[in-house]
Motif scaffolding. Structure first.
Motif, PDB file in Angstrom:
ATOM      1  N   MET A   1       2.466   5.568   6.066  1.00 58.12           N
ATOM      2  CA  MET A   1       2.934   4.201   6.168  1.00 58.12           C
ATOM      3  C   MET A   1       4.378   4.140   5.673  1.00 58.12           C
ATOM      4  SD  MET A   1       1.509   0.731   4.392  1.00 58.12           S
ATOM      5  CE  MET A   1       0.286   0.520   5.660  1.00 58.12           C
ATOM      6  N   THR A   3       6.498   2.138   3.735  1.00 54.49           N
ATOM      7  CA  THR A   3       6.514   1.058   2.750  1.00 54.49           C
ATOM      8  C   THR A   3       7.896   0.415   2.696  1.00 54.49           C
ATOM      9  OG1 THR A   3       4.828   2.156   1.431  1.00 54.49           O
ATOM     10  CG2 THR A   3       6.189   0.515   0.308  1.00 54.49           C
ATOM     11  N   LYS A   4       7.933  -0.893   2.696  1.00 53.28           N
ATOM     12  CA  LYS A   4       9.182  -1.641   2.533  1.00 53.28           C
ATOM     13  C   LYS A   4       9.348  -1.975   1.060  1.00 53.28           C
ATOM     14  CE  LYS A   4      10.126  -1.848   6.905  1.00 53.28           C
ATOM     15  NZ  LYS A   4      10.970  -0.812   7.448  1.00 53.28           N
ATOM     16  N   TYR A  28      -0.054  -8.832  -3.267  1.00 53.58           N
ATOM     17  CA  TYR A  28       1.036  -7.879  -3.012  1.00 53.58           C
ATOM     18  C   TYR A  28       1.293  -7.033  -4.253  1.00 53.58           C
ATOM     19  CZ  TYR A  28       1.929 -10.342   1.316  1.00 53.58           C
ATOM     20  OH  TYR A  28       1.797 -10.890   2.563  1.00 53.58           O
ATOM     21  N   GLU A  85       1.093   0.881   0.153  1.00 54.16           N
ATOM     22  CA  GLU A  85       1.199  -0.546   0.463  1.00 54.16           C
ATOM     23  C   GLU A  85       2.259  -0.775   1.536  1.00 54.16           C
ATOM     24  OE1 GLU A  85      -0.729  -2.850  -0.998  1.00 54.16           O
ATOM     25  OE2 GLU A  85      -1.660  -1.413  -2.367  1.00 54.16           O
ATOM     26  N   GLU A  86       2.087  -1.844   2.288  1.00 48.30           N
ATOM     27  CA  GLU A  86       3.091  -2.205   3.297  1.00 48.30           C
ATOM     28  C   GLU A  86       4.381  -2.673   2.625  1.00 48.30           C
ATOM     29  OE1 GLU A  86       3.463  -4.974   7.304  1.00 48.30           O
ATOM     30  OE2 GLU A  86       1.860  -5.399   5.869  1.00 48.30           O
ATOM     31  N   LYS A 185       8.596  -9.971   7.230  1.00 46.87           N
ATOM     32  CA  LYS A 185       7.657  -9.736   8.331  1.00 46.87           C
ATOM     33  C   LYS A 185       8.347  -9.812   9.695  1.00 46.87           C
ATOM     34  CE  LYS A 185       3.531 -10.952   5.781  1.00 46.87           C
ATOM     35  NZ  LYS A 185       2.446 -11.911   5.559  1.00 46.87           N
ATOM     36  N   LYS A 188       9.411  -6.308  11.023  1.00 51.87           N
ATOM     37  CA  LYS A 188       8.415  -5.232  11.147  1.00 51.87           C
ATOM     38  C   LYS A 188       8.507  -4.539  12.485  1.00 51.87           C
ATOM     39  CE  LYS A 188       4.231  -6.311   9.993  1.00 51.87           C
ATOM     40  NZ  LYS A 188       2.968  -6.754   9.500  1.00 51.87           N
TER      41      LYS A 188
END
Length: 188
Positions: A1, A3-4, A28, A85-86, A185, A188
């Motif tokens: 993933m 992650t940002k 979050y 985590e995203e 978002k 993305k």
């Protein structure tokens, strides 16, 4: 993933901690401001220490204190590299150390700038000074006028490092959270 890594920054009493807490309550992954615990520890360690302004100018060895802050922020950043985590939200980022040192006319060596260039974030959200919510307490020592100076130094620090700094509107905590989430978002 992929992650940002998202920094929420701003001068004292701008609502950063409330926004971070609201993000945490929404599930979050949020990393806390490292200086709070360090400030309380320094106050306990240096019994005669009186904070009239920011801790980095009140402690007996400002450079060592700033190095501790920098090291802790680097450790936070490195911990985020393992995240699944995203999004990972930071209550202040590595360039904040430079900004505060600049604001209070402290010198630093090249390693401080290199740390900011090496460890890059994906989004920077800057909370503007807000007189109506500004308070001085056991963790915030700056006057509102100092908060204005800190804000200018934070903006300069991040933009000089090539970041696109987004200003978070003065609004309710939840509306500020929605603004930040909508902004990250969208990309993305």
């Amino acid at each position: 993933m992929n992650t940002k890594r998202i920094v929420i920054t701003g001068g004292p009493s701008t609502g950063k901690t409330a926004v971070i807490e609201a993000l945490r309550q929404k599930g979050y992954h949020c990393l806390e401001e490292v200086i709070r615990a360090m400030t309380l520890a320094k106050k306990a360690e240096e019994n005669d220490l009186v904070f009239e302004t920011n801790p980095i100018v009140s402690v007996s060895d400002p450079m060592a204190f700033n190095q501790m802050i920098l090291d802790a922020r680097i450790a936070q950043f490195e911990s985020s590299l393992k995240s699944q985590e995203e999004f990972v939200f930071f209550d202040r980022g590595i360039p904040d150390v430079l900004a505060y040192m600049d604001c209070f006319n402290q010198t630093y060596d090249l390693s401080f700038r290199e740390a900011s260039n090496t460890n890059r974030y994906d989004f920077i959200f800057l909370m503007p000074p807000w007189k109506e919510i500004h308070v001085v307490d056991n963790e915030r020592f700056e006057s509102f006028e100092e908060s204005l100076r800190v804000h200018a130094c934070l903006e300069h620090s991040y933009t000089s490092l090539g970041y696109d700094v987004q200003s978070v509107p003065k609004d309710t905590i939840l509306n500020r959270v929605d603004f930040i989430l909508d902004s990250v978002k969208k990309t993305k």
